[in-house]
Design an enzyme around this catalytic site. Structure first.
Site, mmCIF file in Angstrom:
data_model
loop_
_atom_site.group_PDB
_atom_site.id
_atom_site.type_symbol
_atom_site.label_atom_id
_atom_site.label_comp_id
_atom_site.label_asym_id
_atom_site.label_seq_id
_atom_site.Cartn_x
_atom_site.Cartn_y
_atom_site.Cartn_z
ATOM 1 N N CYS A 97 0.839 -1.199 0.000
ATOM 2 C CA CYS A 97 0.000 0.000 0.000
ATOM 3 C C CYS A 97 0.880 1.257 0.000
ATOM 4 O O CYS A 97 1.509 1.564 -1.006
ATOM 5 C CB CYS A 97 -0.992 -0.033 1.154
ATOM 6 S SG CYS A 97 -2.360 1.157 0.955
ATOM 7 N N HIS A 175 -3.646 -5.124 0.990
ATOM 8 C CA HIS A 175 -3.059 -5.408 2.303
ATOM 9 C C HIS A 175 -3.083 -6.907 2.607
ATOM 10 O O HIS A 175 -4.014 -7.397 3.255
ATOM 11 C CB HIS A 175 -3.838 -4.675 3.399
ATOM 12 C CG HIS A 175 -3.601 -3.215 3.463
ATOM 13 N ND1 HIS A 175 -2.550 -2.666 4.172
ATOM 14 C CD2 HIS A 175 -4.274 -2.181 2.906
ATOM 15 C CE1 HIS A 175 -2.591 -1.339 4.055
ATOM 16 N NE2 HIS A 175 -3.624 -1.026 3.293
ATOM 17 N N GLU A 177 -1.325 -8.340 4.740
ATOM 18 C CA GLU A 177 -1.013 -8.509 6.166
ATOM 19 C C GLU A 177 -2.224 -8.286 7.070
ATOM 20 O O GLU A 177 -2.120 -8.431 8.297
ATOM 21 C CB GLU A 177 0.110 -7.540 6.564
ATOM 22 C CG GLU A 177 -0.333 -6.121 6.896
ATOM 23 C CD GLU A 177 -0.812 -5.266 5.726
ATOM 24 O OE1 GLU A 177 -1.104 -4.086 5.954
ATOM 25 O OE2 GLU A 177 -0.900 -5.780 4.592
#
Length: 236
Positions: A97, A175, A177
């Site tokens: 990002c 994202h 994560e």
């Protein structure tokens, strides 16, 4: 093997991406650029580590824009210099990002406001599903990248490029994560109001994140493996 993780604020951590890196033999060293008490005044002084000695650099997300001079002008130059040198020396970079936008900028591309935000779990179009799967992947961003010279776009939505590779580095706009805990933190730190303003149901977003947890972890694991094996491990 040593991995430098650039965590720009106290909200976003490396989650399942970090867990898989550890499983693959990396020792993670996490540095936080903006401490919690400066979250709303992020123009802090920060000295980024030298590139030497790292086998991998991971640059995570942030609530700011790389071109937001009042917010990040005091430290973004140091990060761009770090990423630029890492690329020149062949140290792999994984940008997520904001991290992907910083990587883009460091290597000669640019970042601008996107036509509209992407918030939520989004399917993407991919040219290489073995590297970048179609998702859905979690998104929360307001900007988009114009890729640097020589970069290859790998995945996209109608809004923006979602993944690109250049040399031994990979940038993703989404994202991988993301966890339920991090989404909850986003919402508690002003994200609920943002969602309501943009017509996104924050409770439904959190519930969807919880529902997709196992799949999201598996997707993150696959992405990390593909990045390490096919991009970071590629010949320079």
């Amino acid at each position: 093997m040593r991995a430098l993780v650039i965590q720009h604020d106290h909200v976003t951590d490396i989650g399942p991406v970090g867990a898989r890196l550890v499983e693959r033999g990396y020792r993670l060293s996490v540095v936080t650029v903006v401490p919690e008490h400066r979250h709303h005044a992020p123009d802090v002084a920060f000295d980024f580590p030298a590139v030497d000695g790292w086998d991998l650099i991971v640059s995570l997300g942030a609530p700011w824009s790389v071109y937001d001079e009042p917010a990040v002008g005091s430290w973004i130059g140091g990060e761009l210099a770090l990423l630029r040198k890492a690329h020149r020396l062949g140290v792999p970079v994984f940008g997520v990002c904001f991290g992907a936008q910083a990587l883009t900028t460091a290597l000669g591309g640019s970042v601008e406001a996107s036509p509209h935000p992407e918030i939520g779990w989004v399917e993407i179009d991919t040219d290489d599903p073995a590297l970048i799967g179609p998702g859905p992947w979690f998104q929360w961003h307001y900007d988009r990248c114009h890729l640097p010279p020589g970069a290859a776009g790998v995945a996209r939505t109608s809004v923006c490029t979602q993944a690109f590779r250049l040399g031994r580095s990979l940038g993703v706009q989404f994202h991988p994560e993301m966890t339920t805990t991090t989404v909850r933190r986003y919402l508690e730190l002003g994200g609920t109001e943002e969602c309501v303003r943009l017509g996104v149901d924050p409770e439904a977003l959190l519930a969807r994140t919880r529902e997709l947890g196992s799949m999201a972890r598996a997707n993150a694991r696959h992405l990390v493996d593909a990045f390490l094996d096919r991009v970071a491990g590629a010949a320079g």
